[in-house]
Scaffold this motif. Structure first.
Motif, PDB file in Angstrom:
ATOM      1  N   ALA A 221      -6.078   6.478  -8.965  1.00  0.00           N
ATOM      2  CA  ALA A 221      -4.892   6.757  -8.720  1.00  0.00           C
ATOM      3  C   ALA A 221      -5.363   8.486  -8.809  1.00  0.00           C
ATOM      4  O   ALA A 221      -5.200   9.291  -7.926  1.00  0.00           O
ATOM      5  N   ALA A 222      -5.198   9.282 -10.411  1.00  0.00           N
ATOM      6  CA  ALA A 222      -5.591  10.414 -10.461  1.00  0.00           C
ATOM      7  C   ALA A 222      -6.756  11.211 -10.127  1.00  0.00           C
ATOM      8  O   ALA A 222      -8.160  11.176  -9.355  1.00  0.00           O
ATOM      9  N   GLU A 223      -6.692  12.915  -9.843  1.00  0.00           N
ATOM     10  CA  GLU A 223      -7.300  13.636  -9.723  1.00  0.00           C
ATOM     11  C   GLU A 223      -8.582  13.841 -10.290  1.00  0.00           C
ATOM     12  O   GLU A 223      -8.703  13.182 -11.242  1.00  0.00           O
ATOM     13  N   GLY A 224     -10.091  13.725  -9.647  1.00  0.00           N
ATOM     14  CA  GLY A 224     -10.637  13.689 -10.098  1.00  0.00           C
ATOM     15  C   GLY A 224     -11.781  12.402 -10.602  1.00  0.00           C
ATOM     16  O   GLY A 224     -13.147  11.984 -10.770  1.00  0.00           O
ATOM     17  N   SER A 225     -11.022  10.829  -9.976  1.00  0.00           N
ATOM     18  CA  SER A 225     -11.406   9.761 -10.572  1.00  0.00           C
ATOM     19  C   SER A 225     -12.343   9.297  -8.671  1.00  0.00           C
ATOM     20  O   SER A 225     -12.026  10.265  -8.184  1.00  0.00           O
ATOM     21  N   PRO A 226     -12.905   8.043  -9.297  1.00  0.00           N
ATOM     22  CA  PRO A 226     -13.924   7.929  -7.943  1.00  0.00           C
ATOM     23  C   PRO A 226     -12.572   7.830  -6.908  1.00  0.00           C
ATOM     24  O   PRO A 226     -11.887   7.380  -7.111  1.00  0.00           O
ATOM     25  N   THR A 227     -13.662   8.054  -5.389  1.00  0.00           N
ATOM     26  CA  THR A 227     -12.686   7.766  -4.496  1.00  0.00           C
ATOM     27  C   THR A 227     -12.099   6.165  -4.286  1.00  0.00           C
ATOM     28  O   THR A 227     -11.787   6.141  -3.243  1.00  0.00           O
ATOM     29  N   THR A 228     -13.102   5.218  -4.337  1.00  0.00           N
ATOM     30  CA  THR A 228     -13.058   3.862  -4.277  1.00  0.00           C
ATOM     31  C   THR A 228     -13.158   2.752  -5.604  1.00  0.00           C
ATOM     32  O   THR A 228     -13.631   3.717  -6.348  1.00  0.00           O
ATOM     33  N   SER A 229     -12.371   2.928  -5.677  1.00  0.00           N
ATOM     34  CA  SER A 229     -12.899   1.628  -7.141  1.00  0.00           C
ATOM     35  C   SER A 229     -11.745  -0.035  -7.657  1.00  0.00           C
ATOM     36  O   SER A 229     -10.774   0.028  -6.441  1.00  0.00           O
ATOM     37  N   VAL A 230     -11.937  -1.041  -7.714  1.00  0.00           N
ATOM     38  CA  VAL A 230     -11.389  -1.881  -7.617  1.00  0.00           C
ATOM     39  C   VAL A 230     -10.884  -1.954  -9.188  1.00  0.00           C
ATOM     40  O   VAL A 230     -11.556  -2.499 -10.360  1.00  0.00           O
TER      41      VAL A 230
ATOM     42  N   ALA B  29       1.064  -1.349   0.080  1.00  0.00           N
ATOM     43  CA  ALA B  29      -0.015  -0.027  -0.270  1.00  0.00           C
ATOM     44  C   ALA B  29       0.863   1.254  -0.156  1.00  0.00           C
ATOM     45  O   ALA B  29       1.775   1.314   0.749  1.00  0.00           O
ATOM     46  N   MET B  30       0.490   2.387  -0.911  1.00  0.00           N
ATOM     47  CA  MET B  30       0.975   4.026  -0.286  1.00  0.00           C
ATOM     48  C   MET B  30       0.403   4.786  -0.243  1.00  0.00           C
ATOM     49  O   MET B  30      -0.655   4.408  -0.855  1.00  0.00           O
ATOM     50  N   GLU B  31       0.701   5.768  -0.035  1.00  0.00           N
ATOM     51  CA  GLU B  31      -0.254   6.885   0.213  1.00  0.00           C
ATOM     52  C   GLU B  31      -0.698   7.690  -1.156  1.00  0.00           C
ATOM     53  O   GLU B  31       0.071   7.855  -1.733  1.00  0.00           O
ATOM     54  N   ARG B  32      -1.628   8.289  -2.177  1.00  0.00           N
ATOM     55  CA  ARG B  32      -2.359   8.489  -3.139  1.00  0.00           C
ATOM     56  C   ARG B  32      -1.355   9.214  -3.988  1.00  0.00           C
ATOM     57  O   ARG B  32      -1.292  10.082  -4.526  1.00  0.00           O
ATOM     58  N   GLY B  33      -1.338  10.449  -2.211  1.00  0.00           N
ATOM     59  CA  GLY B  33      -0.837  12.074  -2.474  1.00  0.00           C
ATOM     60  C   GLY B  33       1.087  11.324  -2.979  1.00  0.00           C
ATOM     61  O   GLY B  33       1.821  12.316  -3.956  1.00  0.00           O
TER      62      GLY B  33
END
Length: 480
Positions: free
Chosen positions: A301-310, A257-261
Motif C-alpha cells: 500500500a506504500a508510496e512507490g509500490s506498484p499501483t496494482t498487486s495481489v 475495502a478502504m481508501e489507500r490514503g
C-alpha cells in the motif's frame, strides 16, 4: 498483606468474580493448584461465591497419576469442596489423532473443565497459573518471535464460550505459593514430567531462566512487568484498530475495502493491527498470520509500490491493491466470477443484479417538440440518458466478455472495455461484477457507473428519453 487478601484485592480490581458466582477450580494436585484451592476455599465465604473443583488424570504417568487423583479427592473431601474427576487414555488418543502430547492434553483438559463447569452451574473456571508461569510464557514467546500481543502473556481473565477463565494467582510467585503450603501444612504432589527438559517450557524454567538470572536476578519479575505493560498497550491498539475499522473500512460483497490514503494516514503500528483485525474478521486465525505477511500487505500500500498487486493472505483470503483502493476478499470474490446476463423488455422499471450488489432503475420520459433538453444534472456516472427510439429492445444487462468494445464520443471506431476499465482505474476484482447494458443489436450503450457510449444520444429531435440509473446495495462497490 497475606496471600488471601492480595488475591481478594486483585479479584475486586480485575472483576474476577461476583457474589453469587460458582467457581470451578482446576486442581492437578501440585503445589500451585493446591494452594489456590485452599485460598479460594478461605475466600468463598467472605466473597460470597460457591466453589467446586475438577481434576483430570491424563493417563501419562501410571501410578503417579493415580496417586495425584487420590490426593485431590482427599483434599477436596477435607475442604468440603465438591469434585468432578475424569481419567483419559491420552496415549491412545494421541496415536489416533496424531496430535502432540501437550496439545492433546490441553484439548481434553479444557473440554472436561467446560463440561464440569456446565454441570456445576459455574460461570468461571479458576486456573492456577502464577507469576513464574507468566515469566516463562513471555520468554517462550519472545524466543519464538512474538509481537506485542504475544508478549502480553496470559490474561488475568478470558472469555471462552459460556465460561470465563480466571487466573487469580497470576501476580503471585511460585516461592510464595510454596511458602503458603508450608505455613498451612498442605501436602502436594510433584509431577516428575516437570523435570524433563524435552518440553520447551521445562527447558525455559530449568535452563534458560537460571542462565539469565546470572545477569539479572530479577529477570522473572521484569518479564512479568513486560507482560503487564504489553497487555495494556495491546488492549489500546486493539481498541484503536476497531475504531479505525468502524470509521475507515467498508464492507463489500466478499470482504472489506478502504481508501489507500486513509490507510497511509495511520501510524505504522495501527496499520499492522488493522490488517490483522481485517484478516481475523475474514476467518484467518490470529496465530496463523505471520509478521512477514502483514508487512508485505502494508508495503504494497506504500508510496512507490506498484499501483496494482495481489497477495495471498492465507485461508483463501487475498489482499488486492487496485490503484487507490485496498481490498481484502475471500473465496470467489477475490478471483473471477461466473458472470451474469439478464433480459430487459420495454416495460421493465427495475432490475436487481445480486451479482453486482445493486439494481438498475429504468425511467421513461416523453418530451414534446421544442421542450428544453434535460439539465446536465440528469446525467452522472451512475445515471445515463438515451434516445429510446434509437435503442433496440430487448436490452441485455450482463457482465463483461472477452473482446467487448464500445463506441465513445469523439473517438473514431471503438475502444476495448478492458482499456476503459484500466483508464478509469476500476478495481480488477470489481470488473466482472459491473453491469454492461447492450441493446438487441449488440451495441454496448453503457458501462454502469463508468462510461456511456456514443450511441443513442439525446438530441433536439428526441421525443422519448430512457434514463438508466445504477443504485448500490453496498457502499461504493466500484467507486460509483
Amino acid at each position: 498483606m497475606d496471600l488471601a487478601a492480595r488475591i481478594r484485592r486483585t479479584a475486586e480490581r480485575e472483576g474476577l468474580w461476583q457474589p453469587g458466582d460458582t467457581i470451578l477450580a482446576a486442581v492437578s494436585g501440585g503445589p500451585d493448584s493446591t494452594a489456590m484451592l485452599h485460598l479460594l476455599r478461605r475466600l468463598s465465604g467472605e466473597c460470597g461465591f460457591r466453589l467446586a473443583a475438577a481434576h483430570v488424570n491424563h493417563g501419562f504417568r501410571g501410578e503417579e497419576s493415580a496417586r495425584e487423583a487420590e490426593f485431590v479427592r482427599r483434599l477436596c473431601e477435607e475442604l468440603g469442596v465438591p469434585l468432578d474427576a475424569v481419567e483419559y487414555d491420552l496415549p491412545s488418543y494421541i496415536e489416533e489423532t496424531g496430535m502432540n502430547a501437550q496439545a492433546a492434553a490441553r484439548e481434553k483438559r479444557y473440554a472436561f473443565l467446560r463440561s464440569a463447569a456446565a454441570r456445576r452451574g459455574a460461570s468461571r473456571i479458576a486456573l492456577a497459573h502464577h507469576a513464574d508461569d507468566q515469566a516463562e510464557t513471555v520468554l517462550m514467546r519472545l524466543l519464538r518471535g512474538a509481537g506485542t500481543s504475544g508478549i502480553a502473556g496470559m490474561p488475568m481473565k478470558r472469555r471462552e464460550g459460556n465460561v470465563e477463565l480466571i487466573r487469580p494467582l497470576l501476580r503471585i510467585s511460585k516461592l510464595e505459593l510454596l511458602q503458603y503450603c508450608a505455613r498451612e501444612g498442605l501436602g502436594y504432589c510433584e509431577d516428575s514430567s516437570n523435570r524433563k527438559t524435552v518440553y520447551f517450557r521445562n527447558a525455559v524454567r530449568l535452563e534458560i531462566l537460571p542462565f539469565l538470572e546470572r545477569y539479572n536476578p530479577n529477570v522473572s519479575a521484569s518479564l512479568v512487568r513486560l507482560a503487564e505493560i504489553s497487555r495494556a498497550e495491546d488492549d489500546f491498539l486493539t481498541r484503536e484498530a476497531e475504531r479505525a475499522m468502524a470509521g475507515l473500512v467498508r464492507r463489500e460483497q466478499g470482504g472489506f475495502a478502504m481508501e489507500r490514503g486513509a490507510f497511509l494516514g495511520l501510524h505504522v503500528a495501527l496499520q499492522r493491527r488493522l490488517i490483522t483485525l481485517i484478516l481475523i474478521y475474514l476467518g484467518v486465525e490470529k496465530g496463523a498470520i505471520p509478521f512477514e505477511r502483514i508487512d508485505a500487505i502494508r508495503e504494497a500500500a506504500a508510496e512507490g509500490s506498484p499501483t496494482t498487486s495481489v497477495i495471498e493472505a492465507g485461508r483463501g483470503v487475498r489482499f488486492l491493491r487496485e490503484y487507490d483502493v485496498l481490498r481484502w476478499m475471500t473465496g470467489d470474490a477475490a478471483g473471477d466470477d461466473a458472470g451474469f446476463e439478464y433480459e430487459v423488455t420495454a416495460d421493465v422499471r427495475e432490475l436487481a443484479i445480486p451479482e453486482a450488489g445493486g439494481r438498475l432503475v429504468f425511467r421513461r420520459m416523453l418530451r414534446a417538440a421544442g421542450e428544453p433538453l434535460p439539465s446536465p444534472g440528469a446525467e452522472s456516472r451512475c445515471a445515463a440518458l438515451f434516445d429510446e427510439d434509437a435503442v433496440a429492445y430487448p436490452l441485455r444487462v450482463r457482465s463483461r466478455r472477452p473482446g467487448d468494445r464500445m463506441r465513445l464520443a469523439g473517438l473514431n471506431g471503438s475502444k476495448k472495455v478492458q482499456d476503459i476499465f484500466v483508464d478509469g482505474k476500476v478495481a480488477r476484482a470489481m470488473r466482472n461484477r459491473i453491469p454492461l447494458v447492450a441493446d438487441a443489436e449488440g451495441r454496448l450503450l453503457w458501462i454502469a457507473g463508468i462510461r456511456r457510449s456514443a450511441d443513442a444520444p439525446v438530441t433536439e429531435d428526441t421525443t422519448r428519453i430512457l434514463r438508466i440509473e445504477w443504485q448500490d446495495d453496498t457502499l461504493e462497490v466500484w467507486r460509483c
